[in-house]
Design a protein around this motif. Sequence first.
Motif, PDB file in Angstrom:
ATOM      1  N   VAL A 147     -14.951  -4.301 -30.037  1.00  0.00           N
ATOM      2  CA  VAL A 147     -13.556  -4.393 -29.591  1.00  0.00           C
ATOM      3  C   VAL A 147     -13.248  -3.288 -28.589  1.00  0.00           C
ATOM      4  CG1 VAL A 147     -11.138  -4.267 -30.313  1.00  0.00           C
ATOM      5  CG2 VAL A 147     -12.779  -5.585 -31.674  1.00  0.00           C
ATOM      6  N   PHE A 148     -13.684  -2.062 -28.874  1.00  0.00           N
ATOM      7  CA  PHE A 148     -13.442  -0.973 -27.930  1.00  0.00           C
ATOM      8  C   PHE A 148     -14.161  -1.196 -26.603  1.00  0.00           C
ATOM      9  CE2 PHE A 148     -12.127   1.754 -31.625  1.00  0.00           C
ATOM     10  CZ  PHE A 148     -10.865   2.070 -31.136  1.00  0.00           C
ATOM     11  N   VAL A 149     -15.406  -1.635 -26.642  1.00  0.00           N
ATOM     12  CA  VAL A 149     -16.133  -1.918 -25.396  1.00  0.00           C
ATOM     13  C   VAL A 149     -15.400  -2.996 -24.594  1.00  0.00           C
ATOM     14  CG1 VAL A 149     -18.248  -2.962 -24.452  1.00  0.00           C
ATOM     15  CG2 VAL A 149     -18.404  -1.148 -26.167  1.00  0.00           C
TER      16      VAL A 149
ATOM     17  N   TRP B  23     -14.070  -2.309 -20.942  1.00  0.00           N
ATOM     18  CA  TRP B  23     -14.593  -3.145 -19.862  1.00  0.00           C
ATOM     19  C   TRP B  23     -13.451  -3.837 -19.117  1.00  0.00           C
ATOM     20  CZ3 TRP B  23     -18.721  -3.149 -17.110  1.00  0.00           C
ATOM     21  CH2 TRP B  23     -19.013  -4.235 -16.278  1.00  0.00           C
ATOM     22  N   GLN B  24     -12.453  -4.277 -19.859  1.00  0.00           N
ATOM     23  CA  GLN B  24     -11.283  -4.909 -19.244  1.00  0.00           C
ATOM     24  C   GLN B  24     -10.596  -3.930 -18.286  1.00  0.00           C
ATOM     25  OE1 GLN B  24      -7.897  -5.566 -21.845  1.00  0.00           O
ATOM     26  NE2 GLN B  24      -7.524  -7.557 -20.863  1.00  0.00           N
TER      27      GLN B  24
ATOM     28  N   VAL C 280      -3.166   0.696 -34.390  1.00  0.00           N
ATOM     29  CA  VAL C 280      -3.234   1.374 -35.682  1.00  0.00           C
ATOM     30  C   VAL C 280      -4.488   0.945 -36.440  1.00  0.00           C
ATOM     31  CG1 VAL C 280      -2.144   1.581 -37.957  1.00  0.00           C
ATOM     32  CG2 VAL C 280      -0.785   1.887 -35.888  1.00  0.00           C
ATOM     33  N   ALA C 281      -4.804  -0.343 -36.429  1.00  0.00           N
ATOM     34  CA  ALA C 281      -6.014  -0.816 -37.124  1.00  0.00           C
ATOM     35  C   ALA C 281      -7.270  -0.208 -36.495  1.00  0.00           C
ATOM     36  CB  ALA C 281      -6.078  -2.336 -37.106  1.00  0.00           C
ATOM     37  N   LEU C 282      -7.342  -0.199 -35.174  1.00  0.00           N
ATOM     38  CA  LEU C 282      -8.506   0.374 -34.503  1.00  0.00           C
ATOM     39  C   LEU C 282      -8.586   1.882 -34.738  1.00  0.00           C
ATOM     40  CD1 LEU C 282      -8.384  -1.563 -31.120  1.00  0.00           C
ATOM     41  CD2 LEU C 282     -10.044  -1.863 -32.969  1.00  0.00           C
ATOM     42  N   GLY C 283      -7.464   2.559 -34.642  1.00  0.00           N
ATOM     43  CA  GLY C 283      -7.452   3.999 -34.878  1.00  0.00           C
ATOM     44  C   GLY C 283      -7.818   4.354 -36.308  1.00  0.00           C
TER      45      GLY C 283
ATOM     46  N   GLY D 249     -17.140   3.051 -27.602  1.00  0.00           N
ATOM     47  CA  GLY D 249     -17.434   1.801 -28.305  1.00  0.00           C
ATOM     48  C   GLY D 249     -18.925   1.527 -28.357  1.00  0.00           C
ATOM     49  N   GLY D 250     -19.607   1.771 -27.244  1.00  0.00           N
ATOM     50  CA  GLY D 250     -21.066   1.600 -27.221  1.00  0.00           C
ATOM     51  C   GLY D 250     -21.768   2.538 -28.181  1.00  0.00           C
TER      52      GLY D 250
END
Length: 143
Positions: A21-23, A27-28, A109-112, A65-66
């Motif tokens: 998700v972070f990558v 990338w976006q 919040v979920a990603l953090g 992310g990688g």
Amino acid sequence: MNTPVVRDIAALIARVALGVVFVAHGWQKLSTNGLDATTAGFEGLGIPAPKVSAYFATFVELIGGGLLILGLLTSVAAILLVVDMVGALVFVHADKGVFVTDGGWELVVALGAGALLLVAVGSGTYSVDRAFRRNGSRSRVKA
């Protein structure tokens, strides 16, 4: 069910899922939008130091992310991603409610929180970090 193998598999799945998700978001910002458009977007949102912030967010998400996917420098990458998500929360999403469909904070919040959990528990056995550990000890994921 709370065995070391289950915890290490859970850490692997969490690392890879968060990393993907972070990558994708990094990338976006880099490729789909471009750094100039990302900077302009950050400026329009009132984010301080929009160029520095855009570069930070882009490369922390892409490279961090990688690194999560690989389980390499996991704690460092994860803490930088937490900082990135705190910035997104404070400067963009906090006042828009919970739901991402309204520009809300649920995703950041979920990603953090996921990244913060990796800071706390480490990358697990199935990681590059583990391969480089000298003393052969198990991961920080413990009972």
